[in-house]
Design an enzyme around this catalytic site. Structure first.
Site, PDB file in Angstrom:
ATOM      1  CG  HIS A 166      61.320 -32.894 -42.740  1.00 37.67           C
ATOM      2  ND1 HIS A 166      61.637 -32.132 -43.839  1.00 37.67           N
ATOM      3  CD2 HIS A 166      60.116 -32.441 -42.313  1.00 37.67           C
ATOM      4  CE1 HIS A 166      60.677 -31.250 -44.055  1.00 37.67           C
ATOM      5  NE2 HIS A 166      59.737 -31.408 -43.139  1.00 37.67           N
ATOM      6  CG  ASP A 374      70.537 -37.477 -43.650  1.00 38.50           C
ATOM      7  OD1 ASP A 374      69.520 -36.890 -43.242  1.00 38.50           O
ATOM      8  OD2 ASP A 374      71.653 -36.935 -43.743  1.00 38.50           O
TER       9      ASP A 374
HETATM   10  C1  GDG Z   1      66.385 -32.822 -41.987  1.00 45.41           C
HETATM   11  C2  GDG Z   1      66.604 -34.324 -42.174  1.00 45.41           C
HETATM   12  C3  GDG Z   1      66.208 -34.028 -44.613  1.00 45.41           C
HETATM   13  C4  GDG Z   1      74.107 -26.812 -43.388  1.00 45.41           C
HETATM   14  N1  GDG Z   1      75.108 -26.081 -42.891  1.00 45.41           N
HETATM   15  C5  GDG Z   1      74.827 -24.809 -43.181  1.00 45.41           C
HETATM   16  C6  GDG Z   1      73.624 -24.766 -43.876  1.00 45.41           C
HETATM   17  N2  GDG Z   1      73.198 -26.004 -43.985  1.00 45.41           N
HETATM   18  C7  GDG Z   1      71.981 -26.375 -44.715  1.00 45.41           C
HETATM   19  C8  GDG Z   1      72.303 -27.228 -45.908  1.00 45.41           C
HETATM   20  C9  GDG Z   1      70.981 -27.945 -46.127  1.00 45.41           C
HETATM   21  C10 GDG Z   1      70.444 -28.057 -44.708  1.00 45.41           C
HETATM   22  O1  GDG Z   1      71.135 -27.126 -43.880  1.00 45.41           O
HETATM   23  C11 GDG Z   1      70.712 -29.432 -44.113  1.00 45.41           C
HETATM   24  O2  GDG Z   1      69.777 -30.298 -44.652  1.00 45.41           O
HETATM   25  P1  GDG Z   1      69.994 -31.863 -44.613  1.00 45.41           P
HETATM   26  O3  GDG Z   1      68.941 -32.460 -45.438  1.00 45.41           O
HETATM   27  O4  GDG Z   1      71.362 -32.177 -45.124  1.00 45.41           O
HETATM   28  O5  GDG Z   1      69.927 -32.313 -43.086  1.00 45.41           O
HETATM   29  P2  GDG Z   1      69.048 -31.965 -41.752  1.00 45.41           P
HETATM   30  O6  GDG Z   1      69.378 -30.630 -41.220  1.00 45.41           O
HETATM   31  O7  GDG Z   1      69.337 -33.095 -40.817  1.00 45.41           O
HETATM   32  O8  GDG Z   1      67.520 -31.995 -42.239  1.00 45.41           O
HETATM   33  C12 GDG Z   1      67.160 -34.595 -43.554  1.00 45.41           C
HETATM   34  C13 GDG Z   1      65.885 -32.575 -44.316  1.00 45.41           C
HETATM   35  O9  GDG Z   1      65.402 -32.414 -42.985  1.00 45.41           O
HETATM   36  C14 GDG Z   1      64.812 -32.039 -45.279  1.00 45.41           C
HETATM   37  O10 GDG Z   1      63.698 -32.854 -45.292  1.00 45.41           O
HETATM   38  O11 GDG Z   1      66.843 -34.104 -45.874  1.00 45.41           O
HETATM   39  O12 GDG Z   1      67.306 -35.989 -43.770  1.00 45.41           O
HETATM   40  O13 GDG Z   1      67.481 -34.834 -41.174  1.00 45.41           O
HETATM   41  O14 GDG Z   1      70.092 -27.161 -46.877  1.00 45.41           O
HETATM   42  O15 GDG Z   1      72.717 -26.412 -46.964  1.00 45.41           O
HETATM   43  N3  GDG Z   1      73.063 -23.638 -44.337  1.00 45.41           N
HETATM   44  C15 GDG Z   1      73.723 -22.483 -44.087  1.00 45.41           C
HETATM   45  N4  GDG Z   1      74.912 -22.448 -43.410  1.00 45.41           N
HETATM   46  C16 GDG Z   1      75.496 -23.588 -42.948  1.00 45.41           C
HETATM   47  O16 GDG Z   1      76.578 -23.547 -42.366  1.00 45.41           O
HETATM   48  N5  GDG Z   1      73.205 -21.329 -44.537  1.00 45.41           N
END
Ligand code: GDG
Length: 500
Positions: A166, A374
């Site tokens: 990821h 990222d």
């Molecule tokens: C890893 C990789 C890759 C965030 N705050 C809240 C919340 N979130 C959710 C978002 C989004 C998810 O969490 C975060 O996903 P990201 O992709 O932005 O980042 P990582 O957590 O670092 O994820 C990343 C991912 O895996 C998938 O492969 O894209 O690069 O680092 O869905 O909406 N959800 C809720 N409350 C929050 O306060 N419910």
């Protein structure tokens, strides 16, 4: 058919990840990614294995907890305090995570922690060996499990195994700052399929294996290394576009969304959502917002920056440090610019349910997504999906997010340049409707094509494919690379600038 089977005749899926998403029968799953993986499990039947999130004080406990939900069974195991410290806080998040994100200065290495990482991968493998059947497909997730296939093979498990990473994969010289890089990559190469978010990540992995691991290229996708054939693929993860928009509409009148709207009046909203992690570029983003306020005095009192940053890995020192720094920065910038009736930065150290986040995205004129590095960044995609297509907001996106390879209709910025980000903010706030619509339509189109379903289906299909099929692709280099079912737009920077 037995209780396990989903698609008749299809092999079961065994998903392994550090954490297993909790399920309540009849309830939707909390996160889009978890839901995507669970859909695949429900289709084929199978099991999901991982850490329970619990620490068993005292002696290590390898006992399994089991929860059945239709054709899917969740198995979780606890970690001992020593394993949690060495594996999770130590090698996975103290050594690997920063290096995978190019932050070598924040990485620290301890041999005992790497031993703990291997120990937990071996513990998972021992438990799994008793659960896996002959033709099951084993799909592991992320950097916590680089040594899992190696450990499973030592347990005598000969099944097809794949790992989807990821996070980004760094350039060889960056990876080599991890003293055990050779052992780590040799173990990783025990997987049959290794999936990446972008072509740049896949290329970096191939570079390492070909130049430093004695590997040979067979096709564009396939390598021979450590006596094994390894297929590599690019699978950009996506979101359920229509579900995000539907949730934004359905929850538009939730009290939180109404309260935010009322508090803004006719002022503009710039919004960011990130786990509180140094890789997400929050410090640089606060600096860029300060620059914007300096350069655009006419926007003061008229534009509010909302940063939602739920705490993450807060028992690791580097995370405590970034949290302290951000608290100080938000306080300083607000102290400098705030008025009696306006606060430039609303900095919230807490999470919200998805049903609150989605309508908030839809309220924001600008989605400011500027990680320093990222793997993909799903917030960028959720922000775009949540917009009203008739009057969409503008995405300002870091060139170092994997999402920038697909969402090139966003305003792409270098997060290390506060002036560029500040200018992009002004461009976004001033952008005419026609251009906003055009950019939004273009991004939505790509996101519909590379949906979460497609990510999952392509990975599982490649994992299920017998080895001979893949070797039928033209050789690489020499002949033209085979045309793939989707293509990730190669941004000019993938050639011109290293990603790390
Ligand atoms: C890893 C990789 C890759 C965030 N705050 C809240 C919340 N979130 C959710 C978002 C989004 C998810 O969490 C975060 O996903 P990201 O992709 O932005 O980042 P990582 O957590 O670092 O994820 C990343 C991912 O895996 C998938 O492969 O894209 O690069 O680092 O869905 O909406 N959800 C809720 N409350 C929050 O306060 N419910």
């Amino acid at each position: 058919m037995n209780a396990w089977s989903g698609i008749p005749g299809a092999s079961r899926l065994v998903v392994v990840s550090n954490r297993v998403a909790p399920i309540t029968e009849g309830q939707p799953m909390a996160g889009g990614l978890a839901a995507g993986v669970m859909d695949a499990l429900r289709q084929r039947g199978g099991l999901w294995f991982g850490w329970s999130g619990e620490i068993a004080e005292g002696a290590a406990s390898a006992s399994l907890r089991e929860q059945a939900a239709g054709p899917v069974t969740l198995f979780t195991t606890d970690l001992s305090r020593a394993d949690y410290d060495a594996f999770y806080r130590g090698f996975a998040n103290g050594t690997l995570w920063p290096v995978l994100h190019g932050q070598t200065g924040l990485s620290r290495f301890d041999r005992a922690e790497f031993a703990g990482y291997r120990r937990v991968n071996a513990q998972f493998a021992r438990s799994l060996a008793g659960l896996v059947r002959g033709n099951d497909l084993i799909w592991a997730h992320d950097y916590h499990l680089f040594c899992l296939a190696d450990a499973l093979r030592r347990e005598g498990v000969g099944n097809r195994m794949g790992l989807f990473l990821h996070t980004p994969f760094p350039a060889p010289q960056v990876l080599m700052t991890v003293p055990v890089h050779a052992e780590l990559i040799r173990a990783l190469c025990q997987f049959d399929v290794i999936g990446f978010q972008t072509e740049a990540d896949r290329t970096a992995f191939r570079d390492y294996v070909l130049r430093h691991g004695g590997g040979q290229p067979l096709t564009e996708d396939r390598l021979l290394a450590f006596g094994r054939l390894i297929d590599t693929g690019v699978y950009p993860i996506g979101v359920h576009v229509d579900e995000v928009r539907a949730q934004a509409i359905a929850s538009a009148n939730r009290p939180e969304a109404v309260a935010l709207r009322r508090s803004l009046g006719d002022g503009a909203l710039v919004m960011s959502v990130d786990r509180l992690d140094y890789s997400k570029g929050l410090r640089e983003r606060f600096g860029a917002y300060e620059r914007f306020l300096e350069q655009r005095p006419e926007r003061r009192g008229r534009a509010t920056f909302l940063q939602i940053a739920p705490p993450s890995r807060s028992d690791i020192e580097t995370y405590q440090a970034i949290r302290r720094e951000l608290e100080a920065e938000a306080g300083r910038i607000n102290g400098r610019f705030a008025e009696l009736d306006w606060m430039p930065i609303r900095y919230l150290n807490k999470g919200f349910p998805r049903s609150v986040l989605m309508p908030l995205y839809a309220e924001a004129q600008v989605g400011l997504v500027t990680p320093l590095r990222d793997g993909m960044n799903l917030v960028a995609k959720e922000y775009v999906a949540a917009q009203n297509p008739e009057n969409p907001g503008v995405l300002v996106l870091s060139q170092f997010a994997g999402a920038a390879c697909e969402l090139d209709a966003a305003l792409i910025v270098n997060p290390f340049d506060p002036a560029e980000t500040a200018e992009a903010l002004e461009t976004a706030l001033a952008m005419p409707l026609a251009e906003r619509r055009e950019r939004h339509t273009a991004m939505l189109q790509v996101m519909r094509r590379n949906s979460l379903d497609r990510w999952r289906d392509r990975f599982v299909a490649d994992l299920a494919a017998p080895a001979q099929t893949a070797s039928a692709t033209p050789s690489w280099p020499g002949s033209a690379p085979p045309s793939r079912p989707f293509s990730v737009t190669r941004m000019p920077w993938t050639e011109a600038k290293p990603n790390v």
